[in-house]
Design an enzyme around this catalytic site. Structure first.
Site, PDB file in Angstrom:
ATOM      1  N   ARG A 178      12.840  -7.540  12.263  1.00 34.50           N
ATOM      2  CA  ARG A 178      13.364  -8.340  11.176  1.00 34.50           C
ATOM      3  C   ARG A 178      13.607  -9.807  11.506  1.00 34.50           C
ATOM      4  O   ARG A 178      13.573 -10.637  10.589  1.00 34.50           O
ATOM      5  CB  ARG A 178      14.669  -7.719  10.667  1.00 34.50           C
TER       6      ARG A 178
ATOM      7  N   GLU B 167      -1.802  -6.574   8.090  1.00 40.46           N
ATOM      8  CA  GLU B 167      -0.390  -6.464   8.440  1.00 40.46           C
ATOM      9  C   GLU B 167      -0.062  -7.308   9.669  1.00 40.46           C
ATOM     10  O   GLU B 167      -0.962  -7.673  10.447  1.00 40.46           O
ATOM     11  CB  GLU B 167      -0.037  -4.993   8.699  1.00 40.46           C
TER      12      GLU B 167
ATOM     13  N   ARG C 168      -5.816   1.409   4.779  1.00 45.05           N
ATOM     14  CA  ARG C 168      -4.697   1.840   3.940  1.00 45.05           C
ATOM     15  C   ARG C 168      -4.497   0.910   2.751  1.00 45.05           C
ATOM     16  O   ARG C 168      -4.028   1.347   1.695  1.00 45.05           O
ATOM     17  CB  ARG C 168      -3.424   1.961   4.774  1.00 45.05           C
TER      18      ARG C 168
ATOM     19  N   ASN D 164       3.421   5.391   8.714  1.00 41.88           N
ATOM     20  CA  ASN D 164       4.699   5.328   7.998  1.00 41.88           C
ATOM     21  C   ASN D 164       5.378   6.697   8.020  1.00 41.88           C
ATOM     22  O   ASN D 164       6.580   6.807   8.272  1.00 41.88           O
ATOM     23  CB  ASN D 164       4.498   4.918   6.532  1.00 41.88           C
TER      24      ASN D 164
ATOM     25  N   HIS E  19       0.827  -1.216   0.000  1.00 42.34           N
ATOM     26  CA  HIS E  19       0.000   0.000   0.000  1.00 42.34           C
ATOM     27  C   HIS E  19       0.860   1.264   0.000  1.00 42.34           C
ATOM     28  O   HIS E  19       2.053   1.247   0.313  1.00 42.34           O
ATOM     29  CB  HIS E  19      -0.930   0.001   1.219  1.00 42.34           C
TER      30      HIS E  19
ATOM     31  N   GLY F   6       0.982  -2.031  12.392  1.00 43.48           N
ATOM     32  CA  GLY F   6       0.337  -3.321  12.580  1.00 43.48           C
ATOM     33  C   GLY F   6      -1.148  -3.305  12.287  1.00 43.48           C
ATOM     34  O   GLY F   6      -1.580  -2.895  11.212  1.00 43.48           O
TER      35      GLY F   6
ATOM     36  N   SER G 101       1.380   5.299   4.727  1.00 49.20           N
ATOM     37  CA  SER G 101       0.316   5.611   5.687  1.00 49.20           C
ATOM     38  C   SER G 101       0.747   6.760   6.596  1.00 49.20           C
ATOM     39  O   SER G 101       1.924   7.155   6.618  1.00 49.20           O
ATOM     40  CB  SER G 101      -0.004   4.383   6.538  1.00 49.20           C
TER      41      SER G 101
ATOM     42  N   HIS H 244       0.498  -5.302   2.787  1.00 41.57           N
ATOM     43  CA  HIS H 244       1.344  -4.536   3.699  1.00 41.57           C
ATOM     44  C   HIS H 244       2.782  -5.054   3.635  1.00 41.57           C
ATOM     45  O   HIS H 244       3.039  -6.120   3.071  1.00 41.57           O
ATOM     46  CB  HIS H 244       0.794  -4.655   5.121  1.00 41.57           C
TER      47      HIS H 244
END
Length: 283
Positions: A149, A121, A94, A48, A42, A55, A45, A217
């Site tokens: 990660r 997400e 989103r 972001n 997407h 999430g 947001s 996402h």
């Protein structure tokens, strides 16, 4: 368009349609009977933009994110002459807003859209709403990157002290989430497992000839890429997906195997720059 001496069945029409829509040669594609799937993260947001863990919080697109969906995703899809029959997205706005912007620009807003919670997400637990840099300053970059990660990095579960707890728990868009499957936090491994069943459903449609656009996402895109490309746990930890950059996969419709190289649509320098930005903790 191809001329036909007699009417085709619906399934034959779908296969023919799928194999003639291609970035390369339509004739070569017809001979090998392939079909394409496009995966898009997407647009940017509001979370972001502010560098916050998002999430399952239903953050809207930023103004820039809406523009990305139009001038990056849709423009590159149009330039590649992509055509779709169906769209999948998550239950989060989103994702859906990005779909609507893309379809509007491509003049195909009539396409059926399937919103599925399994494409939501990854749930970032009690990290939801916290700035990544602030968190790194408090706990160290290594810990934050472990949560972000590491394949088994599990953030602390969200609880009532988090200001977004009740917004997430009471979101009517999540009414079809089975109570025993409603997460309070997720690792990458858990996200990969969550999307596995719906990926099999989508892949079956692709191999039947349905041309699908999949708008999801960042971590869900990585989870899907692990299934699609067969990446190892270590490999997928290093994959970074920019916003609004279409990724094109081509499948042999008989074997189900990938054909040729994966294609990222857009300017390669921009894509590389944005991948590095996604990888970083940010400011």
């Amino acid at each position: 368009m191809f001329a036909h001496a007699m009417p085709m069945t619906a399934s034959a029409a779908a296969i023919t349609s799928a194999t003639t829509v291609t970035i390369g040669s339509a004739n070569n594609n017809l001979m090998s009977r392939t079909n394409q799937l496009v995966l898009v993260r997407h647009g940017e947001s509001e979370f972001n933009l502010k560098n916050l863990f998002c999430g399952w919080h239903d953050a809207p697109l930023s103004a820039g994110g809406l523009e990305e969906a139009r001038i990056l995703a849709a423009a590159n899809l149009n330039e590649a002459n992509m055509v779709f029959d169906k769209v999948y997205c998550s239950k989060l706005c989103r994702s859906r807003t990005t779909v609507e912007a893309i379809l509007s620009e491509m003049q195909c807003s009539f396409l059926p859209i399937v919103s599925d919670w399994r494409l939501n997400e990854r749930h970032y637990g009690n990290l939801t709403g916290i700035n990544k840099r602030v968190l790194a300053n408090q706990y160290g970059e290594e810990q934050v990157q472990f949560w972000r990660r590491n394949y088994d990095g599990l953030p602390p579960p969200i609880n009532e002290s988090n200001i977004y707890y009740y917004q997430i728990a009471n979101n009517p868009a999540f009414l079809d989430v089975p109570p025993n499957e409603f997460p309070l936090t997720e690792s990458m491994r858990m996200c990969v497992d969550r999307v596995a069943p719906i990926w099999l459903e989508i892949k079956k449609e692709v191999l039947m000839g349905t041309r699908i656009l999949l708008v999801v996402h960042g971590t869900v895109a990585r989870a899907l890429i692990k299934h699609i490309e067969g990446f190892s746990e270590e490999q997928i930890e290093k994959v970074n997906i920019p916003n609004s950059v279409p990724i094109v996969y081509e499948f042999n419709m008989k074997s189900g195997q990938l054909v040729g190289d994966v294609k990222y649509l857009g300017d390669s320098q921009y894509i590389d720059k944005m991948k590095k930005k996604v990888a970083a903790i940010g400011d």
